[in-house]
Design a protein around this motif. Structure first.
Motif, mmCIF file in Angstrom:
data_model
loop_
_atom_site.group_PDB
_atom_site.id
_atom_site.type_symbol
_atom_site.label_atom_id
_atom_site.label_comp_id
_atom_site.label_asym_id
_atom_site.label_seq_id
_atom_site.Cartn_x
_atom_site.Cartn_y
_atom_site.Cartn_z
ATOM 1 N N GLU A 45 -46.744 -9.879 -34.450
ATOM 2 C CA GLU A 45 -46.815 -11.328 -34.513
ATOM 3 C C GLU A 45 -47.212 -11.800 -35.906
ATOM 4 N N ASP A 73 -49.698 -15.706 -33.721
ATOM 5 C CA ASP A 73 -48.774 -16.772 -33.363
ATOM 6 C C ASP A 73 -48.930 -17.179 -31.900
ATOM 7 N N SER A 74 -49.196 -16.223 -31.017
ATOM 8 C CA SER A 74 -49.363 -16.564 -29.600
ATOM 9 C C SER A 74 -50.632 -17.398 -29.376
ATOM 10 N N ARG A 134 -51.861 -19.438 -31.659
ATOM 11 C CA ARG A 134 -51.472 -20.742 -32.223
ATOM 12 C C ARG A 134 -50.682 -21.552 -31.198
ATOM 13 N N GLN A 135 -49.721 -20.924 -30.558
ATOM 14 C CA GLN A 135 -48.909 -21.604 -29.554
ATOM 15 C C GLN A 135 -49.769 -22.047 -28.380
ATOM 16 N N ASN A 136 -50.697 -21.199 -27.952
ATOM 17 C CA ASN A 136 -51.595 -21.544 -26.850
ATOM 18 C C ASN A 136 -52.483 -22.724 -27.219
ATOM 19 N N ILE A 194 -51.759 -25.170 -29.141
ATOM 20 C CA ILE A 194 -50.930 -26.374 -29.088
ATOM 21 C C ILE A 194 -50.671 -26.791 -27.638
ATOM 22 N N GLU A 195 -50.296 -25.839 -26.810
ATOM 23 C CA GLU A 195 -49.918 -26.136 -25.430
ATOM 24 C C GLU A 195 -51.094 -26.519 -24.538
#
Length: 125
Positions: free
Chosen positions: A24, A39-40, A42-44, A46-47
């Protein structure tokens, strides 16, 4: 509440951890320059609006001596029915090295699990 029982219910598993940095993209944290996240994560953030959890984990690295001795930290966020949360950190042996119970929070709505290893925070599956 039996904290050791709760941590075992959170599914703390150390076997089979991969070197997530190879798979990642890694981002430096804007406030805690010595720490990074995948990155995972970071995505979490945001979501689920869980950035405060990540910042709390990084902030505790400077103030909690018990965390300094744990090279690999497993973090779990448990959400109770009243929306209060329990943030627990265990070492790779499953020993609780830090925990805190916080008043009800609005976000996140789901339980989370992270691993902090070599200054990089990743989601645990």
């Amino acid at each position: 509440m039996n904290l050791q029982k709760l941590t075992s219910e959170l599914g703390i598993i150390m076997e089979g951890l991969l070197s997530f940095a190879e798979f990642e993209e890694i981002y430096s944290h804007r406030l805690y320059k010595n720490y990074q996240y995948t990155d995972s994560v970071r995505q979490n953030m945001i979501e689920t609006r869980s950035a405060w959890v990540v910042e709390r984990i990084f902030a505790l690295q400077h103030g909690e001596s018990a965390l300094c001795g744990a090279d690999t930290q497993l973090w779990s966020l448990k959400i109770f029915e009243d929306a209060s949360i329990l943030l627990v950190c265990t070492d790779k042996k499953g020993t609780v090295v830090y925990f805190e119970h916080r008043d009800p929070v609005e976000y996140p709505k789901e339980e989370l699990s992270f691993i902090l290893e070599r200054g990089v925070l990743a989601l645990r599956s």
